[in-house]
Write an enzyme that holds these catalytic residues in place. Structure first.
Site, PDB file in Angstrom:
ATOM      1  N   HIS A 132      79.460  83.598  63.210  1.00 32.21           N
ATOM      2  CA  HIS A 132      78.116  83.854  62.681  1.00 32.21           C
ATOM      3  C   HIS A 132      77.201  84.110  63.885  1.00 32.21           C
ATOM      4  CE1 HIS A 132      75.547  83.155  58.882  1.00 32.21           C
ATOM      5  NE2 HIS A 132      74.719  83.629  59.786  1.00 32.21           N
ATOM      6  N   GLU A 136      75.780  84.422  50.413  1.00 32.34           N
ATOM      7  CA  GLU A 136      74.381  84.102  50.742  1.00 32.34           C
ATOM      8  C   GLU A 136      73.454  84.814  49.768  1.00 32.34           C
ATOM      9  OE1 GLU A 136      72.970  84.979  54.712  1.00 32.34           O
ATOM     10  OE2 GLU A 136      74.740  84.074  55.620  1.00 32.34           O
ATOM     11  N   ARG A 178      79.426  76.217  52.857  1.00 36.71           N
ATOM     12  CA  ARG A 178      79.802  77.235  53.827  1.00 36.71           C
ATOM     13  C   ARG A 178      79.063  76.970  55.139  1.00 36.71           C
ATOM     14  NH1 ARG A 178      77.334  82.976  54.635  1.00 36.71           N
ATOM     15  NH2 ARG A 178      78.732  83.686  56.262  1.00 36.71           N
ATOM     16  N   PHE A 223      63.977  78.860  54.591  1.00 35.98           N
ATOM     17  CA  PHE A 223      64.880  79.323  53.532  1.00 35.98           C
ATOM     18  C   PHE A 223      65.543  78.158  52.787  1.00 35.98           C
ATOM     19  CE2 PHE A 223      64.831  83.484  55.610  1.00 35.98           C
ATOM     20  CZ  PHE A 223      65.158  84.371  54.603  1.00 35.98           C
TER      21      PHE A 223
HETATM   22  C1  PNW Z   1      71.305  86.696  57.072  1.00 43.14           C
HETATM   23  N1  PNW Z   1      68.298  92.403  57.398  1.00 43.14           N
HETATM   24  O1  PNW Z   1      70.674  87.462  58.044  1.00 43.14           O
HETATM   25  C2  PNW Z   1      72.116  85.690  57.857  1.00 43.14           C
HETATM   26  O2  PNW Z   1      73.478  85.637  57.510  1.00 43.14           O
HETATM   27  C3  PNW Z   1      71.505  84.326  57.937  1.00 43.14           C
HETATM   28  O3  PNW Z   1      71.947  83.704  59.107  1.00 43.14           O
HETATM   29  C4  PNW Z   1      69.999  84.426  57.849  1.00 43.14           C
HETATM   30  O4  PNW Z   1      69.366  83.190  58.062  1.00 43.14           O
HETATM   31  C5  PNW Z   1      69.666  84.969  56.476  1.00 43.14           C
HETATM   32  O5  PNW Z   1      70.329  86.193  56.223  1.00 43.14           O
HETATM   33  C6  PNW Z   1      68.174  85.167  56.240  1.00 43.14           C
HETATM   34  O6  PNW Z   1      67.655  86.117  57.123  1.00 43.14           O
HETATM   35  C7  PNW Z   1      70.079  88.682  57.815  1.00 43.14           C
HETATM   36  O7  PNW Z   1      67.397  92.747  58.198  1.00 43.14           O
HETATM   37  C8  PNW Z   1      69.143  89.089  58.731  1.00 43.14           C
HETATM   38  O8  PNW Z   1      68.677  93.149  56.466  1.00 43.14           O
HETATM   39  C9  PNW Z   1      68.544  90.334  58.606  1.00 43.14           C
HETATM   40  C10 PNW Z   1      68.891  91.135  57.540  1.00 43.14           C
HETATM   41  C11 PNW Z   1      69.851  90.728  56.628  1.00 43.14           C
HETATM   42  C12 PNW Z   1      70.441  89.490  56.765  1.00 43.14           C
END
Ligand code: PNW
Length: 466
Positions: A119, A366, A75, A428
């Site tokens: 995104h 994810e 993805r 990550f």
């Molecule tokens: C997701 N929250 O982001 C994104 O889809 C990715 O691009 C990112 O790298 C990944 O999760 C890890 O952070 C988020 O605050 C960012 O709940 C913040 C939150 C959730 C998802």
């Protein structure tokens, strides 16, 4: 060994701004993230995605690493401003060529492309000239951009995701201001979300009207944590339910039921916009599958308007609208993001979705974790990440046994990358990236994932051969 269904899709995921680099070459236009990163104080260490993993130049090497792992699907997202530099009108053929080559290389490796159209890296021109997602016209620009992608790539791409996490765009981008475009408001998030939902539906309508012959599927990926009632009291149970509705049903109810949850309408009154009848018609049923990004769990308790400050990196949404206090259990392990590791929360959330939305096909688009990885003797022993994946995948396996139609799982992320406001500090990846040399090193978790794919089972333990 308990197995996943034969046709279970094992994949990994990334996004354009987080990995590509090549921020302003070959005709790419600037995006709101290029611009947001230049504001002092917004990104840890003042980092940017200008170079990131330089995937733009290294995609063949990256696809080889994916092939080595045996993933069935990958993805990734298309940077709107790379193919349409100002977000509308003129097409940048060099940008089209890049994604076309990427798709061909994946297919050659036997890996199915899963393509996210948005995104978060909105073309800057649409922000400056059109006010970004606060403007309803954005839905039409998005549909035109989507049409371009279906037209140029749809002969080879059979899995489309319109939007990634409109909750994050709305809450972190328009509410808390910690993500681009950095707005701070308690009403704009609901307006931006409204336009995002309509934009998603319009893109899907284009796909269904003009591209049925491509025989693909299209959906949306929403993010949601699990909310566990802090106590058995009726009040806390309702608080947890409210928190889930503010998080996920905000976006999924329109798509599956045709409108926002009543509870949100009652609480938000005129701050929650209304869909017209014709909008409801194109929104309802506009996802062929339920895309879910899931990271963590928190307790939810009823609050009488008094919000406790939560110390965890804020993913509660606009909590004063919900009358919910969030907290963590002291016994829970947390990752480098301070997100708690609670696999059973994932299973509960899958069952909640299964029930509320009538057993949709679900893909976890994810799931993953950040840890302070280190290279020792050329290797990265990220046992905590291995445990994380094993725990969450076991929870997935249990959910499937109990009837949930979970069809696939994408690990976030294929490699370490630009973690938005956290810069490069939060890793990550299944692959370690040395951001000086850009060398990639498969971590122990990548080797575990490879074995798990081979066994088609989360009960994989045989990975001592690193
Ligand atoms: C997701 N929250 O982001 C994104 O889809 C990715 O691009 C990112 O790298 C990944 O999760 C890890 O952070 C988020 O605050 C960012 O709940 C913040 C939150 C959730 C998802």
């Amino acid at each position: 060994m308990k197995k996943f269904p034969e046709d279970f899709i094992w994949g990994t995921a990334t996004s354009s701004y987080q990995i590509e680099g090549a921020a302003n070459i070959d005709g790419k236009g600037p995006s709101i993230w290029d611009s947001f990163c230049t504001i002092p104080g917004k990104i840890a260490q003042g980092e940017t995605g200008n170079l990131a993993c330089d995937h733009y130049h290294k995609f063949k090497e990256d696809i080889q690493l994916m092939k080595d792992m045996g993933v069935k699907a990958y993805r990734f997202s298309i940077a709107w401003a790379r193919v349409m530099p100002t977000g509308k009108g003129e097409v940048n053929e060099k940008g089209i060529q890049f994604y076309s080559d990427l798709i061909d290389e994946l297919l050659k490796a036997g890996i199915e492309p899963w393509v996210t159209l948005y995104h978060w890296d909105l073309p800057l021109a649409l922000q400056l000239e059109e006010d970004g997602w606060l403007n309803k016209d954005m839905a039409n620009y998005f549909a035109e951009y989507a049409n371009l992608c279906f037209d140029r790539f749809g002969d080879r791409v059979k899995n489309w995701i319109t939007l990634n996490e409109p909750w994050v765009v709305s809450i972190l981008g328009y509410g808390q201001g910690v993500f681009a475009p950095g707005r701070n408001s308690n009403s704009e998030p609901y307006l931006a979300a409204h336009h995002l939902i309509i934009a998603h539906a319009k893109a899907v309508a284009v796909y269904r009207e003009k591209y049925t012959h491509q025989n693909g599927q299209i959906g949306i990926s929403n993010n949601c944590d699990w909310r566990e009632p802090l106590t058995n009291s009726e009040q806390d149970k309702q608080a947890a339910q409210r928190a889930l509705e503010f998080f996920l049903a905000w976006f999924a109810d329109p798509v599956y039921k045709g409108d926002y949850p009543n509870m949100m309408k009652e609480k938000l009154k005129e701050r929650l916009p209304e869909f017209s009848e014709s909008e409801k018609k194109i929104i309802k049923g506009s996802s062929d599958f339920f895309g879910l990004n899931h990271y963590t769990t928190m307790y939810a308790a009823h609050s009488d308007g008094q919000q406790e400050e939560i110390s965890v990196h804020g993913n509660g949404g606009i909590s004063e609208d919900q009358d919910v206090n969030l907290s963590l259990d002291k016994s829970w392990d947390v990752t480098l993001m301070d997100w708690a590791v609670v696999p059973w929360g994932c299973k509960k959330l899958l069952k909640w979705i299964d029930e509320r939305y009538d057993q949709p096909n679900i893909y976890i688009t994810e799931n993953g974790c950040a840890y302070p990885d280190q290279v020792v003797d050329g290797k990265v022993d990220d046992q905590k990440r291995v445990d994380f994946y094993q725990g969450y995948l076991k929870a997935c396996q249990e959910a499937i046994e109990e009837g949930v139609k979970l069809k696939g799982y994408f690990a976030w992320s294929f490699m370490d990358n630009f973690e938005w406001a956290s810069g490069y500090e939060k890793r990550f990846g299944l692959h370690y990236v040395d951001f000086e040399t850009l060398e990639r090193i498969p971590k122990k978790s990548a080797l575990w994932f490879k074995e798990a794919i081979k066994n088609n089972s989360a009960e994989t333990n045989n990975i001592n051969k690193q």
